[in-house]
Design an enzyme around this catalytic site. Structure first.
Site, PDB file in Angstrom:
ATOM      1  CG  HIS A  56      -3.522   4.974  -0.282  1.00 22.86           C
ATOM      2  ND1 HIS A  56      -3.615   3.653  -0.669  1.00 22.86           N
ATOM      3  CD2 HIS A  56      -4.287   5.680  -1.153  1.00 22.86           C
ATOM      4  CE1 HIS A  56      -4.415   3.565  -1.720  1.00 22.86           C
ATOM      5  NE2 HIS A  56      -4.839   4.778  -2.044  1.00 22.86           N
ATOM      6  CG  ASP A  60      -2.019   0.938   1.254  1.00 23.13           C
ATOM      7  OD1 ASP A  60      -1.925   1.953   0.539  1.00 23.13           O
ATOM      8  OD2 ASP A  60      -3.004   0.694   1.971  1.00 23.13           O
TER       9      ASP A  60
HETATM   10  C1  B12 Z   1      -5.147   9.825  -2.879  1.00 27.25           C
HETATM   11  C2  B12 Z   1      -5.570   8.394  -3.149  1.00 27.25           C
HETATM   12  C3  B12 Z   1      -4.708   7.598  -3.901  1.00 27.25           C
HETATM   13  C4  B12 Z   1      -3.339   8.072  -4.385  1.00 27.25           C
HETATM   14  C5  B12 Z   1      -2.357   7.910  -3.220  1.00 27.25           C
HETATM   15  C6  B12 Z   1      -1.253   8.956  -3.284  1.00 27.25           C
HETATM   16  C7  B12 Z   1      -0.337   8.830  -2.096  1.00 27.25           C
HETATM   17  N1  B12 Z   1       0.931   8.677  -2.373  1.00 27.25           N
HETATM   18  O1  B12 Z   1      -0.768   8.837  -0.960  1.00 27.25           O
HETATM   19  C8  B12 Z   1      -3.079   7.086  -5.557  1.00 27.25           C
HETATM   20  C9  B12 Z   1      -3.652   7.668  -6.839  1.00 27.25           C
HETATM   21  C10 B12 Z   1      -1.625   6.686  -5.788  1.00 27.25           C
HETATM   22  C11 B12 Z   1      -3.955   5.896  -5.144  1.00 27.25           C
HETATM   23  C12 B12 Z   1      -3.746   4.624  -5.585  1.00 27.25           C
HETATM   24  C13 B12 Z   1      -4.584   3.555  -5.288  1.00 27.25           C
HETATM   25  N2  B12 Z   1      -5.752   3.617  -4.620  1.00 27.25           N
HETATM   26 CO1  B12 Z   1      -6.323   5.184  -3.635  1.00 27.25          CO
HETATM   27  N3  B12 Z   1      -7.150   6.633  -2.855  1.00 27.25           N
HETATM   28  C14 B12 Z   1      -6.806   7.885  -2.646  1.00 27.25           C
HETATM   29  C15 B12 Z   1      -7.940   8.657  -1.934  1.00 27.25           C
HETATM   30  C16 B12 Z   1      -8.671   9.475  -3.011  1.00 27.25           C
HETATM   31  C17 B12 Z   1      -7.540   9.565  -0.792  1.00 27.25           C
HETATM   32  C18 B12 Z   1      -6.624   8.949   0.261  1.00 27.25           C
HETATM   33  C19 B12 Z   1      -6.142  10.032   1.175  1.00 27.25           C
HETATM   34  O2  B12 Z   1      -5.048  10.547   1.013  1.00 27.25           O
HETATM   35  N4  B12 Z   1      -7.014  10.440   2.120  1.00 27.25           N
HETATM   36  C20 B12 Z   1      -6.719  11.523   3.058  1.00 27.25           C
HETATM   37  C21 B12 Z   1      -6.164  10.974   4.364  1.00 27.25           C
HETATM   38  C22 B12 Z   1      -5.945  12.130   5.354  1.00 27.25           C
HETATM   39  O3  B12 Z   1      -7.104  10.109   4.930  1.00 27.25           O
HETATM   40  P1  B12 Z   1      -6.859   8.575   5.142  1.00 27.25           P
HETATM   41  O4  B12 Z   1      -5.811   8.101   4.188  1.00 27.25           O
HETATM   42  O5  B12 Z   1      -8.159   7.890   5.137  1.00 27.25           O
HETATM   43  O6  B12 Z   1      -6.200   8.475   6.611  1.00 27.25           O
HETATM   44  C23 B12 Z   1      -6.929   8.874   7.764  1.00 27.25           C
HETATM   45  C24 B12 Z   1      -7.819   7.769   8.348  1.00 27.25           C
HETATM   46  O7  B12 Z   1      -8.033   6.684   7.475  1.00 27.25           O
HETATM   47  C25 B12 Z   1      -7.122   7.334   9.596  1.00 27.25           C
HETATM   48  N5  B12 Z   1      -6.135   6.261   9.533  1.00 27.25           N
HETATM   49  C26 B12 Z   1      -5.452   5.744   8.497  1.00 27.25           C
HETATM   50  N6  B12 Z   1      -4.605   4.810   8.904  1.00 27.25           N
HETATM   51  C27 B12 Z   1      -4.729   4.698  10.247  1.00 27.25           C
HETATM   52  C28 B12 Z   1      -4.081   3.893  11.172  1.00 27.25           C
HETATM   53  C29 B12 Z   1      -4.400   4.016  12.523  1.00 27.25           C
HETATM   54  C30 B12 Z   1      -3.724   3.140  13.522  1.00 27.25           C
HETATM   55  C31 B12 Z   1      -5.389   4.977  12.925  1.00 27.25           C
HETATM   56  C32 B12 Z   1      -5.716   5.137  14.365  1.00 27.25           C
HETATM   57  C33 B12 Z   1      -6.044   5.779  11.998  1.00 27.25           C
HETATM   58  C34 B12 Z   1      -5.706   5.635  10.660  1.00 27.25           C
HETATM   59  O8  B12 Z   1      -6.444   8.501  10.020  1.00 27.25           O
HETATM   60  C35 B12 Z   1      -5.925   9.164   8.855  1.00 27.25           C
HETATM   61  C36 B12 Z   1      -5.745  10.628   9.166  1.00 27.25           C
HETATM   62  O9  B12 Z   1      -6.970  11.260   9.458  1.00 27.25           O
HETATM   63  C37 B12 Z   1      -8.838   7.489  -1.385  1.00 27.25           C
HETATM   64  C38 B12 Z   1     -10.335   7.780  -1.270  1.00 27.25           C
HETATM   65  C39 B12 Z   1     -10.666   8.509  -0.016  1.00 27.25           C
HETATM   66  N7  B12 Z   1     -11.442   9.543  -0.179  1.00 27.25           N
HETATM   67  O10 B12 Z   1     -10.186   8.151   1.066  1.00 27.25           O
HETATM   68  C40 B12 Z   1      -8.528   6.388  -2.383  1.00 27.25           C
HETATM   69  C41 B12 Z   1      -8.612   4.898  -1.951  1.00 27.25           C
HETATM   70  C42 B12 Z   1      -7.982   4.727  -0.572  1.00 27.25           C
HETATM   71  N8  B12 Z   1      -7.796   4.207  -2.947  1.00 27.25           N
HETATM   72  C43 B12 Z   1      -8.300   3.095  -3.290  1.00 27.25           C
HETATM   73  C44 B12 Z   1      -7.712   2.192  -4.211  1.00 27.25           C
HETATM   74  C45 B12 Z   1      -8.498   0.955  -4.566  1.00 27.25           C
HETATM   75  C46 B12 Z   1      -6.458   2.450  -4.783  1.00 27.25           C
HETATM   76  C47 B12 Z   1      -5.711   1.565  -5.760  1.00 27.25           C
HETATM   77  C48 B12 Z   1      -5.692   0.066  -5.419  1.00 27.25           C
HETATM   78  C49 B12 Z   1      -6.321   1.823  -7.145  1.00 27.25           C
HETATM   79  C50 B12 Z   1      -5.776   0.972  -8.255  1.00 27.25           C
HETATM   80  N9  B12 Z   1      -6.598   0.030  -8.683  1.00 27.25           N
HETATM   81  O11 B12 Z   1      -4.651   1.134  -8.657  1.00 27.25           O
HETATM   82  C51 B12 Z   1      -4.296   2.176  -5.740  1.00 27.25           C
HETATM   83  C52 B12 Z   1      -3.395   1.486  -4.704  1.00 27.25           C
HETATM   84  C53 B12 Z   1      -1.947   1.759  -5.004  1.00 27.25           C
HETATM   85  C54 B12 Z   1      -1.093   1.308  -3.843  1.00 27.25           C
HETATM   86  N10 B12 Z   1      -0.112   0.472  -4.099  1.00 27.25           N
HETATM   87  O12 B12 Z   1      -1.320   1.718  -2.711  1.00 27.25           O
HETATM   88  C55 B12 Z   1      -9.608   2.797  -2.576  1.00 27.25           C
HETATM   89  C56 B12 Z   1      -9.477   1.716  -1.492  1.00 27.25           C
HETATM   90  C57 B12 Z   1     -10.691   0.817  -1.506  1.00 27.25           C
HETATM   91  C58 B12 Z   1     -10.928   0.035  -0.260  1.00 27.25           C
HETATM   92  N11 B12 Z   1     -10.062  -0.006   0.717  1.00 27.25           N
HETATM   93  O13 B12 Z   1     -11.990  -0.506  -0.175  1.00 27.25           O
HETATM   94  C59 B12 Z   1     -10.029   4.186  -2.071  1.00 27.25           C
HETATM   95  C60 B12 Z   1     -10.847   4.188  -0.773  1.00 27.25           C
HETATM   96  C61 B12 Z   1     -10.862   4.840  -3.210  1.00 27.25           C
HETATM   97  C62 B12 Z   1     -12.191   4.139  -3.416  1.00 27.25           C
HETATM   98  N12 B12 Z   1     -13.278   4.686  -2.895  1.00 27.25           N
HETATM   99  O14 B12 Z   1     -12.261   3.141  -4.037  1.00 27.25           O
HETATM  100  N13 B12 Z   1      -4.913   6.297  -4.309  1.00 27.25           N
END
Ligand code: B12
Length: 151
Positions: A20, A18
Site C-alpha cells: 500500500h 505490504d
Molecule cells: C487501495 C487499497 C489497496 C490497493 C493498494 C494499491 C497501492 N499500490 O497502494 C490494492 C488493491 C493493491 C490492495 C491490496 C491489498 N489490500 Co488493500 N486497501 C486499499 C484501500 C482501499 C485504500 C488504501 C489507501 O490508499 N488509503 C489512502 C491513504 C491516504 O490512507 P492510508 O493508507 O490509510 O495512510 C494514511 C494513514 O493510515 C496514516 N499512516 C499510514 N502509515 C503511517 C505511518 C506513520 C508513522 C504515521 C504517523 C501515519 C501513517 O497516514 C496516511 C496518510 O494520511 C484500503 C481501505 C481503506 N479505505 O483504507 C484497503 C486495505 C488497507 N487493504 C486491505 C487488505 C486486506 C489488502 C490485501 C491483503 C487484500 C488481499 N487479500 O489481497 C492486499 C494486500 C496486498 C499487499 N501485498 O499489500 C485491508 C487491510 C485490513 C486490515 N489491516 O485490517 C484494508 C483496510 C481494506 C479492508 N477494509 O479490509 N489494497
C-alpha cells in the site's frame, strides 16, 4: 539566514510484504513540506533496510507504515536490530496495524511494548504526526519554520 539549521532526517517506508503506497506518498509530501529530509524506502521494505538507511543517513526517526494487517509480525525484532546497530532513534508506526483494529488502545499498547515511541491509527492526519515529531525532536517552531524557508 540560509544554512543555520540542518534539516532533520527521517526514514519512511512500508514494512514487510505490504504494497500500500498511497499513505507514505502523502506522508512524504507533508514531511518534506514541513522541512524534514525524508528518505522514502517505498513499499515492501525489510527491517534491515530501515536499519541500514537510518545508519547511513544518520537519521533521527524511523517511521514505519503498515496497512495490510500484519504489522505485529513484520515489526517483531525491529528494535533489536536497531539496538544491535547501535542506533538510538525515535520510532513511529502507523496505519491499519491489526486486522479489524477494533480496540486501538490495545493495539497501541502492543506496539509500545514492542518499543515504538508513538503509534498512530489510519485516521491520523499527517500534520498530527509532524507535530509529534517536532515535539519529540525538540524542534522549536522557529527552527521548523527556518528549515522550511531554507529548504
Ligand atoms: C487501495 C487499497 C489497496 C490497493 C493498494 C494499491 C497501492 N499500490 O497502494 C490494492 C488493491 C493493491 C490492495 C491490496 C491489498 N489490500 Co488493500 N486497501 C486499499 C484501500 C482501499 C485504500 C488504501 C489507501 O490508499 N488509503 C489512502 C491513504 C491516504 O490512507 P492510508 O493508507 O490509510 O495512510 C494514511 C494513514 O493510515 C496514516 N499512516 C499510514 N502509515 C503511517 C505511518 C506513520 C508513522 C504515521 C504517523 C501515519 C501513517 O497516514 C496516511 C496518510 O494520511 C484500503 C481501505 C481503506 N479505505 O483504507 C484497503 C486495505 C488497507 N487493504 C486491505 C487488505 C486486506 C489488502 C490485501 C491483503 C487484500 C488481499 N487479500 O489481497 C492486499 C494486500 C496486498 C499487499 N501485498 O499489500 C485491508 C487491510 C485490513 C486490515 N489491516 O485490517 C484494508 C483496510 C481494506 C479492508 N477494509 O479490509 N489494497
Amino acid at each position: 539566514m540560509t544554512g543555520k539549521y540542518m534539516p532533520r532526517t527521517v526514514i519512511l517506508g512500508v514494512i514487510g510484504s505490504d504494497a500500500h503506497v498511497v499513505g507514505i506518498t502523502i506522508l512524504e509530501q507533508a514531511l518534506s513540506a514541513a522541512g524534514f529530509e525524508v528518505i522514502n524506502l517505498g513499499v515492501q521494505t525489510a527491517q534491515d533496510e530501515f536499519v541500514s538507511a537510518a545508519k547511513s543517513h544518520d537519521a533521527e526517526a524511523v517511521l514505519v507504515s503498515s496497512l495490510y494487517g500484519h504489522a505485529r509480525q513484520d515489526c517483531e525484532g525491529l528494535h533489536d536490530e536497531l539496538d544491535d546497530a547501535g542506533l538510538d532513534v525515535l520510532t513511529y508506526v502507523g496505519g491499519n496495524l491489526a486486522v479489524g483494529q477494533s480496540d486501538f488502545e490495545e493495539t497501541q499498547a502492543t506496539f509500545q511494548q514492542m518499543g515504538f515511541d508513538r503509534v498512530f491509527d489510519a485516521e491520523t492526519d499527517p500534520e498530527e504526526a509532524i507535530e509529534m515529531l517536532r515535539e519529540d525532536l525538540q524542534l522549536t517552531t522557529t527552527e521548523a519554520e527556518q528549515i522550511r524557508v531554507d529548504g
